[in-house]
Design a protein around this motif. Structure first.
Motif, PDB file in Angstrom:
ATOM      1  N   GLU A 188       0.848  -1.196   0.000  1.00 42.32           N
ATOM      2  CA  GLU A 188       0.000   0.000   0.000  1.00 42.32           C
ATOM      3  C   GLU A 188       0.882   1.245   0.000  1.00 42.32           C
ATOM      4  N   LEU A 189       0.656   2.096  -0.978  1.00 37.19           N
ATOM      5  CA  LEU A 189       1.409   3.349  -1.098  1.00 37.19           C
ATOM      6  C   LEU A 189       0.535   4.492  -0.592  1.00 37.19           C
ATOM      7  N   SER A 190       1.100   5.328   0.276  1.00 38.81           N
ATOM      8  CA  SER A 190       0.371   6.481   0.803  1.00 38.81           C
ATOM      9  C   SER A 190       1.293   7.689   0.809  1.00 38.81           C
ATOM     10  N   ARG A 191       0.696   8.874   0.753  1.00 41.91           N
ATOM     11  CA  ARG A 191       1.497  10.106   0.742  1.00 41.91           C
ATOM     12  C   ARG A 191       1.361  10.801   2.092  1.00 41.91           C
ATOM     13  N   SER A 192       2.488  11.190   2.658  1.00 44.05           N
ATOM     14  CA  SER A 192       2.493  11.827   3.975  1.00 44.05           C
ATOM     15  C   SER A 192       2.234  13.324   3.844  1.00 44.05           C
ATOM     16  N   GLU A 193       2.097  13.972   4.981  1.00 45.57           N
ATOM     17  CA  GLU A 193       1.894  15.428   4.989  1.00 45.57           C
ATOM     18  C   GLU A 193       3.087  16.140   4.367  1.00 45.57           C
ATOM     19  N   GLY A 194       4.276  15.575   4.505  1.00 46.60           N
ATOM     20  CA  GLY A 194       5.462  16.200   3.953  1.00 46.60           C
ATOM     21  C   GLY A 194       5.649  15.952   2.458  1.00 46.60           C
ATOM     22  N   GLY A 195       4.759  15.139   1.854  1.00 52.61           N
ATOM     23  CA  GLY A 195       4.830  14.900   0.419  1.00 52.61           C
ATOM     24  C   GLY A 195       5.543  13.624   0.036  1.00 52.61           C
ATOM     25  N   GLY A 196       6.158  12.955   1.002  1.00 52.26           N
ATOM     26  CA  GLY A 196       6.864  11.718   0.686  1.00 52.26           C
ATOM     27  C   GLY A 196       5.914  10.532   0.528  1.00 52.26           C
ATOM     28  N   ILE A 197       6.419   9.496  -0.129  1.00 51.60           N
ATOM     29  CA  ILE A 197       5.631   8.282  -0.357  1.00 51.60           C
ATOM     30  C   ILE A 197       6.088   7.206   0.633  1.00 51.60           C
ATOM     31  N   LYS A 198       5.099   6.589   1.284  1.00 51.44           N
ATOM     32  CA  LYS A 198       5.402   5.491   2.207  1.00 51.44           C
ATOM     33  C   LYS A 198       4.831   4.197   1.642  1.00 51.44           C
TER      34      LYS A 198
ATOM     35  N   THR B  91      -0.176  -6.177   7.830  1.00 57.74           N
ATOM     36  CA  THR B  91       0.621  -6.165   9.053  1.00 57.74           C
ATOM     37  C   THR B  91       1.044  -4.774   9.496  1.00 57.74           C
ATOM     38  N   GLY B  92       1.026  -3.819   8.545  1.00 56.43           N
ATOM     39  CA  GLY B  92       1.467  -2.467   8.867  1.00 56.43           C
ATOM     40  C   GLY B  92       2.966  -2.275   8.790  1.00 56.43           C
ATOM     41  N   ASP B  93       3.693  -3.336   8.402  1.00 55.56           N
ATOM     42  CA  ASP B  93       5.150  -3.227   8.283  1.00 55.56           C
ATOM     43  C   ASP B  93       5.519  -2.243   7.185  1.00 55.56           C
ATOM     44  N   SER B  94       6.464  -1.353   7.487  1.00 58.40           N
ATOM     45  CA  SER B  94       6.894  -0.349   6.521  1.00 58.40           C
ATOM     46  C   SER B  94       8.108  -0.844   5.745  1.00 58.40           C
ATOM     47  N   PHE B  95       8.088  -0.653   4.414  1.00 54.55           N
ATOM     48  CA  PHE B  95       9.188  -1.101   3.572  1.00 54.55           C
ATOM     49  C   PHE B  95      10.140   0.037   3.221  1.00 54.55           C
ATOM     50  N   CYS B  96       9.577   1.183   2.939  1.00 51.59           N
ATOM     51  CA  CYS B  96      10.445   2.325   2.603  1.00 51.59           C
ATOM     52  C   CYS B  96       9.632   3.615   2.638  1.00 51.59           C
TER      53      CYS B  96
END
Length: 217
Positions: A25-35, A41-46
């Motif tokens: 799942e790709l989402s955009r943060s308030e700062g403009g970055g992509i997570k 599981t909620g595990d973050s990849f990058c």
């Protein structure tokens, strides 16, 4: 791994499936970055700019694909093995003469009486073999327990699994479904093998009895 930058906004996430089958799942943060994270599981990849995230996921996909290619398939590793089953009746007897000239990948060996129903190594052997394997048995009397039908039943069970069965003393090999004639011949030979075993036991008993009688006189 490619995705368009405008497909991910602060209000709209994007699900993408990688080549290894994992959904990200790709989402955009308030700062403009992509997570990029696992939605389950909620595990973050990058996390980072679009180009950085693309590069990271693409590299990760490539590494995963290479590992899968290099990892040997267990079924392919196993298939085509030469498996031996060896049995003697007592702990004092040697198993060295059975299948001595056969090159085997794996051997199941036990020391139990011919009439013993509980044969853990035979059961383990029958469960272990796979399609394409060959099961080697020194002679028919190594597997018969209650009658000649044991041999026919074992061969039929193995052939259904795609396993060939070879009895070396009798010079018989079964690679597929048996005909009625083959079943008959196998049953007769198994009965003969069982009879020979019983005759040997009778002679042994007679010898012991004669030796005891000679000592007592």
């Amino acid at each position: 791994m490619y995705f368009k930058a405008n497909e991910v906004t602060k209000s709209k996430n994007k699900l993408v499936e990688l080549s290894n089958g994992l959904v990200i799942e790709l989402s955009r943060s308030e700062g403009g970055g992509i997570k990029a994270e696992n939605p389950v599981t909620g595990d973050s990849f990058c996390y980072g700019q679009v180009s950085s995230v693309r590069s990271h996921l693409s590299r990760w996909e490539a590494e995963e694909h290479q590992e899968q290619q290099e990892k040997p398939d267990e079924a392919m590793q196993h298939k085509g093995q030469q498996i031996g089953y060896i049995r003697v009746s007592t702990a004092e007897q040697s198993t060295s003469r059975q299948l001595a000239d056969v090159q085997l990948d794996k051997v199941f060996e036990e020391k139990v009486s011919a009439k013993t129903v509980d044969r853990p190594q035979l059961q383990a052997c029958l469960e272990y073999v796979r399609d394409g394997d060959v099961l080697h048995v020194h002679s028919l009397d190594r597997i018969c327990r209650s009658g000649a039908g044991d041999a026919v039943g074992l061969v039929e069970k193995m052939n259904k699994k795609g396993v060939s069965v070879q009895f070396h003393k009798e010079g018989m090999r079964f690679d597929g479904a048996m005909s009625a004639a083959q079943k008959g011949v196998l049953g007769i030979l198994a009965a003969v093998a069982q009879m020979e075993r019983e005759l040997i036991k009778e002679r042994q008993a007679e010898g012991i009895a004669a030796a005891k009688a000679a000592v007592s006189t």
